[in-house]
Design a protein around this motif. Structure first.
Motif, PDB file in Angstrom:
ATOM      1  N   ASN A  17       0.954  -1.286   0.198  1.00 13.01           N
ATOM      2  CA  ASN A  17       0.389   0.019  -0.207  1.00 13.01           C
ATOM      3  C   ASN A  17       0.823   1.814   0.213  1.00 13.01           C
ATOM      4  N   LYS A  18       2.192   1.316  -0.386  1.00 13.61           N
ATOM      5  CA  LYS A  18       2.738   2.422  -1.068  1.00 13.61           C
ATOM      6  C   LYS A  18       2.067   2.691  -2.266  1.00 13.61           C
ATOM      7  N   VAL A  19       2.598   4.469  -2.456  1.00  9.84           N
ATOM      8  CA  VAL A  19       2.751   5.125  -3.612  1.00  9.84           C
ATOM      9  C   VAL A  19       4.002   4.491  -4.589  1.00  9.84           C
ATOM     10  N   VAL A  20       3.980   4.528  -5.700  1.00 10.19           N
ATOM     11  CA  VAL A  20       5.533   3.899  -6.258  1.00 10.19           C
ATOM     12  C   VAL A  20       5.356   4.552  -7.662  1.00 10.19           C
ATOM     13  N   ALA A  21       5.921   4.813  -8.118  1.00 12.36           N
ATOM     14  CA  ALA A  21       6.103   5.474  -9.430  1.00 12.36           C
ATOM     15  C   ALA A  21       6.140   4.767 -10.698  1.00 12.36           C
ATOM     16  N   ILE A  22       5.245   4.885 -11.957  1.00 13.65           N
ATOM     17  CA  ILE A  22       5.129   4.435 -12.472  1.00 13.65           C
ATOM     18  C   ILE A  22       5.840   4.655 -14.275  1.00 13.65           C
ATOM     19  N   LEU A  55      -8.881  10.449 -10.401  1.00 12.51           N
ATOM     20  CA  LEU A  55      -8.499   9.750 -10.536  1.00 12.51           C
ATOM     21  C   LEU A  55      -8.579   8.884 -11.648  1.00 12.51           C
ATOM     22  N   ILE A  56      -7.593   8.528 -13.427  1.00 14.01           N
ATOM     23  CA  ILE A  56      -7.815   7.455 -13.880  1.00 14.01           C
ATOM     24  C   ILE A  56      -7.832   5.715 -12.823  1.00 14.01           C
ATOM     25  N   VAL A  57      -8.089   5.520 -13.371  1.00 12.71           N
ATOM     26  CA  VAL A  57      -7.486   3.451 -12.798  1.00 12.71           C
ATOM     27  C   VAL A  57      -7.951   3.053 -14.334  1.00 12.71           C
ATOM     28  N   HIS A  58      -6.100   2.395 -13.967  1.00 13.14           N
ATOM     29  CA  HIS A  58      -5.316   1.658 -15.159  1.00 13.14           C
ATOM     30  C   HIS A  58      -5.854  -0.136 -14.803  1.00 13.14           C
ATOM     31  N   PRO A 117       5.268  -1.773 -21.957  1.00  9.17           N
ATOM     32  CA  PRO A 117       5.642  -3.729 -21.613  1.00  9.17           C
ATOM     33  C   PRO A 117       5.305  -3.233 -20.693  1.00  9.17           C
ATOM     34  N   ALA A 118       6.894  -2.727 -19.241  1.00 14.88           N
ATOM     35  CA  ALA A 118       6.920  -2.616 -18.124  1.00 14.88           C
ATOM     36  C   ALA A 118       5.597  -3.080 -17.406  1.00 14.88           C
ATOM     37  N   THR A 119       4.812  -1.877 -17.390  1.00 17.17           N
ATOM     38  CA  THR A 119       3.723  -1.776 -16.448  1.00 17.17           C
ATOM     39  C   THR A 119       2.218  -2.356 -17.215  1.00 17.17           C
ATOM     40  N   ASP A 162      11.932   2.216 -13.235  1.00 13.94           N
ATOM     41  CA  ASP A 162      12.177   3.501 -14.522  1.00 13.94           C
ATOM     42  C   ASP A 162      12.659   2.367 -15.954  1.00 13.94           C
ATOM     43  N   GLY A 163      11.012   3.147 -16.725  1.00 11.03           N
ATOM     44  CA  GLY A 163      10.782   2.481 -18.324  1.00 11.03           C
ATOM     45  C   GLY A 163      11.372   3.245 -19.054  1.00 11.03           C
ATOM     46  N   GLY A 164      12.513   3.884 -18.867  1.00  9.07           N
ATOM     47  CA  GLY A 164      13.182   4.847 -20.389  1.00  9.07           C
ATOM     48  C   GLY A 164      11.996   6.038 -20.529  1.00  9.07           C
ATOM     49  N   SER A 165      12.637   6.780 -21.583  1.00  5.75           N
ATOM     50  CA  SER A 165      11.740   7.963 -22.259  1.00  5.75           C
ATOM     51  C   SER A 165      10.117   7.286 -22.838  1.00  5.75           C
ATOM     52  N   CYS A 166       9.093   8.122 -21.904  1.00  3.00           N
ATOM     53  CA  CYS A 166       7.661   8.169 -22.343  1.00  3.00           C
ATOM     54  C   CYS A 166       7.521   8.545 -24.015  1.00  3.00           C
ATOM     55  N   ALA A 167       7.283   6.606 -24.689  1.00  2.00           N
ATOM     56  CA  ALA A 167       6.846   7.638 -25.676  1.00  2.00           C
ATOM     57  C   ALA A 167       6.320   8.541 -26.755  1.00  2.00           C
ATOM     58  N   LYS A 168       5.576   8.930 -25.768  1.00  2.00           N
ATOM     59  CA  LYS A 168       4.310   9.677 -26.287  1.00  2.00           C
ATOM     60  C   LYS A 168       4.393  10.539 -26.128  1.00  2.00           C
ATOM     61  N   GLY A 169       4.875  11.413 -24.635  1.00  2.00           N
ATOM     62  CA  GLY A 169       4.911  12.096 -23.940  1.00  2.00           C
ATOM     63  C   GLY A 169       4.076  13.395 -23.508  1.00  2.00           C
TER      64      GLY A 169
END
Ligand code: AMP
Ligand code: MG
Length: 320
Positions: A17-22, A55-58, A117-119, A162-169
């Motif tokens: 239940n922690k917040v993680v950046a994805i 919020l947006i649900v993924h 892909p990672a997410t 870390d999934g690199g630079s976002c493709a769409k941005g």
């Protein structure tokens, strides 16, 4: 704080239940288990986000959509089929088990399948979907690299995937429905042209006065710290302005002028996708230097040019 591409570790922290950046293909998100109220509250606190901004649900796949929403309009199914995984968010009637603290007490929920892909692997490994707004303090420019997230939040997060630079941005395009008919609430990384090719003409209702339901549409949003000016008359702007340390943010052409210290081009080839991918990282880079101001012009209103112009106008200190 740790940055790594270890999906298992991201899953571990989320399960605690922690917040993680994805990473996503749009921008980085600050993610938490949608069913844990304390974790979701932490997202709001870390971002300093008003509680009336839902919020947006993924979710992990298009097949799962029916679990989270009710009464799916035909045009929504079509959009999901064509564009997921991808930069499209659908606003639909929520299923009863979607907590009210995700939707700011609305009976609709914003939902999407991200195309990173990672997410996607991460979502596959979890027993719950992720609520994830953009990984930036409210009203500032969204993060498109792990380093941006680190610079914004430092030790406020246990982990950045870390999934690199976002493709769409650029953030996702948000589409809601009234009586089964689509309405665009937010322009974004999926162009209107693409959407209309699949479901025909769509209405755009993307500012707070037209659509008080979508708080991300307030006029001041996505702003860099350096004041940004949009003008359709560069010559007059530069002649009348007294400052001499100016960054020019251009689409495909540089500007040569004694008051312009540096040019930043979004796409030397004049490609709208590339320009969108580069927009936020360029604004963040300009912000890290000490310019007095940024001056720019609108792009042609074609394709993602529309979405970029929307962000520029919300980022602007002044438009003339
Ligand atoms: P962000 O995750 O920061 O890109 O912002 C998500 C945005 O989605 C919000 O600012 C709203 O504009 C929009 N949104 C989320 N849920 C809803 C909803 N139920 N109805 C309308 N808009 C929504
Ligand atoms: Mg945001």
């Amino acid at each position: 704080m740790k940055i790594s591409n270890d999906i298992n570790e991201a899953a571990f922290w989320l399960s605690q239940n922690k917040v993680v950046a994805i990473p996503t293909e749009t921008v980085y998100g600050l993610a938490a288990n949608i069913y844990n109220e304390a974790a979701v509250n932490s997202i709001y606190k870390i971002k300093n986000r008003p509680s009336n901004n839902p919020l947006i649900v993924h979710i992990k796949s298009t097949r799962e959509l029916y679990k989270y929403v009710e009464n799916i309009p035909v045009k929504a199914s079509l959009l999901a089929k064509y564009f997921w995984p991808g930069p499209l968010t659908l606003v639909l009637k929520k299923a009863a088990h979607i907590p009210d603290y995700i939707t700011s007490n609305k009976d609709t929920v914003a939902i999407r399948v991200p195309a990173h892909p990672a997410t996607l692997k991460l979502l596959e490994s979890l027993l719950f979907p992720l609520a994830a707004p953009s990984a930036n303090p409210s009203n500032s420019v969204s993060s498109t690299t792990a380093q941006h997230v680190l610079d914004y939040f430092g030790d406020k997060l246990p982990f950045i995937l870390d999934g690199g630079s976002c493709a769409k941005g650029l953030e996702s395009t948000i589409v809601g429905f009234e009586k089964g008919e689509p309405i665009i609430y937010r322009l974004g990384a999926l162009s209107i042209e693409h959407i209309e090719r699949v479901i025909g003409k769509v209405e755009i209702r993307n500012n707070a006065t037209q659509s008080p339901d979508a708080p991300g549409m307030f006029s001041k949003h996505y702003a860099p710290k350096t004041p940004l000016y949009i003008t359709n008359d560069l010559e007059t702007f530069l002649t009348e302005n007294n400052t001499t340390n100016i960054a020019f943010l251009g689409f495909d052409k540089s500007l040569s002028h004694s008051k312009i210290t540096q040019n930043y081009l979004l796409s030397a080839e004049g490609n709208y996708d590339e320009a969108a991918t580069n927009l936020y990282k360029t604004l963040i880079e300009i912000d890290s230097k000490n310019f007095d101001l940024i001056v720019t012009q609108y792009l042609p209103e074609i394709d993602l040019g529309k979405s970029i112009n929307d962000r520029l106008s919300r980022a602007a200190f002044k438009i003339n």
